[in-house]
Design an enzyme around this catalytic site. Structure first.
Site: not given
Ligand code: AMP
Length: 212
Positions: A88, A127, A160, A171
């Site tokens: 990310r 979602r 969520r 985000r």
């Molecule tokens: P996601 O399900 O991929 O949308 O991730 C949800 C949340 O998890 C994100 O908004 C971040 O807070 C955290 N997160 C997931 N993957 C990462 C990553 N590679 N680096 C940092 N935070 C992450």
């Protein structure tokens, strides 16, 4: 084949990542799912990650990078994987590039699912996910058979915390500042493919499979 999924939150990369993983028999590795599973189990990692996730911020690399490197070192990853939500940041991408380079390896394909910001809020507000098994749904684009109930395990679906409107705005900002530069990063590496993510889900998937 080692695949990285790129795209804004709500672009549909999680859904597509799962379908790619299923079709090509690769493990689907989502750092967000790993954090949420930890939270359901009440681990220290889960509780720490939640603070950042609920604020729409990135979880620090100190909690994220080792976790991911340990996961991709497992046996089931020998023939490849689909990474969803990692890297990310450029720093995370460098860690992955360096780890792979040690065994003469590299990311083979970075799939950027392109969806303009205007579409994102509408998508995110619909979602839903299952708090028990983690399965994702969308009230409009991918509804469960029975409203509010998980098809897979029958649990009541939830929104969520980080899909609430104020967190979504944050985000998106974090995405543009920290994650979007990865598009150029993987373009320079010669492995980037961009897909129009505004099309219906099945068409997006067909466009992705045409890349293989
Ligand atoms: P996601 O399900 O991929 O949308 O991730 C949800 C949340 O998890 C994100 O908004 C971040 O807070 C955290 N997160 C997931 N993957 C990462 C990553 N590679 N680096 C940092 N935070 C992450």
């Amino acid at each position: 084949m080692k695949i990285v999924m790129l795209g804004a939150p709500g672009a549909g990369k999680g859904t597509q990542a799962k379908r790619i993983a299923e079709k090509y028999h690769l493990p689907h590795i989502s750092t967000g799912d790993i954090f949420r599973a930890n939270l359901r189990e009440g681990t220290e990692l889960g509780l720490k990650a939640k603070e950042y996730m609920d604020a729409g911020a990135l979880v620090p690399d100190s909690l994220t990078v080792e976790l991911l490197l340990d996961r991709v070192a497992k046996d089931d990853c020998r023939d490849g994987y689909v990474l969803d939500g990692f890297p990310r940041t450029i720093a995370q991408a460098d860690v992955l590039t360096d780890a792979l380079a040690k065994s003469g390896d590299k990311v083979d394909l970075a799939i950027n699912i392109d969806v303009p910001d205007e579409h994102i809020q509408r998508r995110m507000s619909g979602r839903r996910s299952c708090p028990q098994c983690g399965q994702g749904y969308h009230t409009e684009f991918n509804p469960p058979k029975e409203e509010g109930v998980c098809d897979k395990c029958g649990a009541a679906l939830i929104q969520r915390d980080d899909d609430k409107p104020e967190t979504v705005a944050k985000r998106l900002q974090v995405y543009h500042e920290q994650t979007q530069p990865l598009i150029e990063y993987y373009e320079k590496a010669g492995v980037l493919k961009t897909i129009d993510g505004t099309k219906p889900m099945d068409e997006v998937f067909a466009d992705i499979t045409a890349l293989f």
